[in-house]
Design a protein around this motif. Structure first.
Motif, PDB file in Angstrom:
ATOM      1  N   UNK A  88       0.823  -1.214   0.000  1.00  0.00           N
ATOM      2  CA  UNK A  88       0.000   0.000   0.000  1.00  0.00           C
ATOM      3  C   UNK A  88       0.858   1.265   0.000  1.00  0.00           C
ATOM      4  N   UNK A 143      -6.299   0.776   7.777  1.00  0.00           N
ATOM      5  CA  UNK A 143      -6.565   1.625   8.922  1.00  0.00           C
ATOM      6  C   UNK A 143      -7.677   2.555   8.503  1.00  0.00           C
ATOM      7  N   UNK A 175      -8.025   6.698   9.058  1.00  0.00           N
ATOM      8  CA  UNK A 175      -6.862   7.348   9.678  1.00  0.00           C
ATOM      9  C   UNK A 175      -6.544   8.670   8.982  1.00  0.00           C
ATOM     10  N   UNK A 176      -7.072   8.884   7.791  1.00  0.00           N
ATOM     11  CA  UNK A 176      -6.832  10.172   7.133  1.00  0.00           C
ATOM     12  C   UNK A 176      -7.855  11.228   7.495  1.00  0.00           C
TER      13      UNK A 176
END
Lengths: 388, 255
Positions: A72, A93, A96-97
């Motif tokens: 990734x 995740x 997470x951004x």
């Protein structure tokens, strides 16, 4: 003929471990080695074809996450080559951004630009994202006002909506609250049907077998085995059970294989095996399960795998020919005149959605034993005929 | 490139939003705190120490101080915020692949935007006093050059501090030194002649000098000042990009 979308060549990832933070500075200043190395991936060569669902299994610390992170592109390899073709979206995740002060809408555009998608392109996807995430009016409120369920739904919807060529899925085939779990699993499945590439890492051998076209088994940063899902998962489960058996003799008692973490919409409450604990070859084996559904509208199916205690699958069966079931009820499974000759066996029971994708609940029965009654070799009777 | 700009835009909004999130007085702190600082310097330097900005010009000290104070403030703010920006966004850097160079660029821009409120404040006072003139527009190209210098320095700091965090503390002192050794508080002719050339070792001096020339002497900065500024800005920007691109591959490992 087929295009490889992910290729790695002699991929090595080594982490530098420093005893103290100051050692890192000393190393830069004095050009002397102050670290020890931990090799997470050791000369890994993988090739994933376009449209393939590629599974990765292995114990914790085997290097699965490191490999996923390198694919990734959030982690850089120490040595070797990585070639990736197409847009990668990862469910590693979720969210997470995201930024809590932004509204849901702003976060959609923000996440898009993180992945390099222009606001114009993102604009066409916004409708889909909002309706799939089922967020409604909340989309215009700051993310910090969201419940954790809404947060995950939005994150998942955005990650899927960016229309990736390669999807990276770590464990979480289904995310969010109980209703959304099924929806998300179906979404990933539809993605596979569209002929897109999926890299899937899971501890659930069921999902690996159900979804993957090819599987690798990682151990200590190396590929131990590669091939068709059933062959690899079978070998892996056998290995794990052996290891568990060693541990069990050391510690007191092992816990049941899988215990679902959160209460599910459909639960398997009780399993009664008769006769028990000793079954004789030729007996009718009855497995009665008690199922509790929290929502009568929720339809489900039941599946079972008869397994030998060392993890070998004897037979897997599902209620797919029947209409989906509803509500709390009992289901009975019978193996008339069981033709197993010796050994210890158990049945794994699954409550699943109609597509047999999302697992609501999974429980293993108590193991039962079939005593050896003849001198013949083998543990199973199957019809046969000599021609002499 | 358009994507990078887009990303910078979002990070900039994010930075501004989190700056004022949950603060009661919000944007007023942006004015109150520097004004308090200015009053303090004004009192100490003009009343206690009796500093005269230019020996042969009649400028009230407070004008002299205001003329470059906010331009200066943008520099340490940008550099110090850049220093921690990668660490503060470590979750994002580790988990989402994106051009991380947008982070130092956006916090530096944020520092400048923030301090431009003070610049507008000064220009208003200056205009009300009837001292404004068309040469003031020359401030803009100098500011752009100064911004490029800051962005470069910010990228450099963002990359280095992520590896060696102690540098952030050291940088606080270095910037304090740069402040006192730059002609923000006094004019260069206040420095004894034999030490004067040393002031030019401070990269900031040349920008501050140019603002003074434009604002008080109503003139173009000298040719050498222009060449100097272009060179310093280009050098810092080049080094910043170079170092950042070299070190950003390891961010996910060290965070």
């Amino acid at each position: 003929m087929e295009i490889s979308v992910i290729t790695t060549k002699d991929l090595i990832k080594a982490y530098k471990l420093y005893a103290k933070p100051i050692d890192r500075l000393k190393e830069i200043l004095f050009r002397k080695q102050y670290h020890s190395e931990f090799v997470a991936l050791d000369r890994m060569n993988i090739e994933v074809k376009k449209g393939e669902t590629f599974g990765i299994i292995g114990e914790n610390g085997a290097g699965k996450s490191t490999l996923l992170k390198i694919i990734s592109r959030t982690l850089k390899q120490t040595e070797g080559e990585v070639h990736i073709q197409g847009r990668v979206s990862s469910l590693l995740e979720l969210g997470s951004g995201f930024h809590p002060e932004f509204t849901g809408m702003e976060n959609i555009y923000f996440y898009g630009s993180l992945l390099g998608i222009s606001p114009l392109e993102m604009k066409q996807k916004v409708e889909d994202i909002i309706s799939f995430a089922d967020i409604g009016e909340h989309i215009n409120y700051p993310l910090k006002t969201y419940s954790s369920g809404m947060y995950v739904r939005l994150a998942f919807s955005v990650a899927m909506a960016v229309d990736p060529d390669i999807l990276i899925v770590d464990e979480a085939l289904s995310v969010g609250d109980l209703y959304f779990q099924k929806k998300s699993a179906e979404k990933i499945l539809s993605f596979k049907e569209q002929g897109k590439t999926i890299v899937f890492c899971s501890h659930s051998m069921y999902y690996i077998n159900r979804l993957c076209d090819r599987v690798i088994w990682l151990k200590n940063g190396q590929i131990t085995m590669e091939g068709a899902p059933h062959a690899v998962t079978q070998a892996y489960e056998t290995y794990q059970l052996k290891k568990e058996a060693v541990n069990r003799s050391e510690t007191a008692e092992a816990t049941p294989a899988v215990e679902s973490a959160s209460p599910s919409l459909v639960l398997i409450r009780n399993i009664i095996v008769t006769p028990f604990p000793t079954v004789r070859c030729g007996d009718d084996l009855n497995i009665e399960m008690e199922i509790m559904a929290r929502d009568n509208a929720q339809s489900y199916q039941v599946a079972a795998i008869l397994k030998r205690i060392d993890g070998i699958d004897i037979i897997g069966i599902g209620t797919k020919e029947y209409e989906p079931l509803h509500g709390s009820r009992r289901v009975n499974l019978c193996f008339p005149s069981l033709q197993l000759k010796e050994g210890t066996f158990f049945v794994e029971l699954y409550a699943m959605d109609e597509q047999f994708v999302h697992i609501f609940d999974m429980k293993a029965s108590n193991p039962f034993t079939i005593p050896k009654e003849s001198v013949e070799l083998g543990f199973i009777n199957i019809p046969y005929r000599w021609t002499i | 490139m358009s994507n990078l700009l887009n990303l910078v835009k979002y990070f900039l909004i994010k930075d501004i939003k989190s700056r004022y999130a949950g603060s009661g007085l919000g944007i007023f702190w942006t004015i109150i705190l520097p004004v308090f600082q200015i009053l303090l310097y004004w009192f100490v330097f003009s009343t206690v120490m009796r500093v005269r900005p230019y020996s042969n010009a009649q400028i009230p000290y407070v004008y002299f101080l205001l003329s470059t104070f906010f331009f200066w403030l943008s520099i340490p703010e940008g550099i110090l915020k850049s220093g921690t920006v990668i660490i503060e966004n470590s979750e994002l850097v580790k988990k989402v692949p994106f051009p991380t160079i947008a982070l130092p660029i956006s916090v530096t821009l944020s520092a400048y935007l923030h301090n431009m409120i003070g610049v507008v404040f000064f220009v208003l006072i200056y205009a009300v006093s009837g001292l404004s003139h068309l040469h003031l527009f020359l401030i803009i190209p100098v500011l752009v050059l100064q911004l490029l210098f800051s962005v470069g320095a910010g990228m450099f700091m963002a990359a280095i501090v992520s590896y060696v965090r102690d540098l952030q503390q050291v940088m606080g002192y270095v910037l304090q030194g740069m402040f006192f050794l730059s002609p923000v508080l006094y004019s260069l002719d206040a420095i004894p002649e034999r030490f004067r050339s040393l002031a030019y070792l401070n990269p900031v001096t040349i920008y501050i000098e140019s603002y003074h020339t434009i604002i008080f002497q109503k003139a173009f900065p000298g040719l050498w000042h222009v060449v100097g500024m272009v060179c310093i800005s280009a050098l810092f920007l080049f080094l910043g990009i170079k170092v950042f691109n070299r070190l950003n591959e390891g961010f996910a490992d060290i965070l």
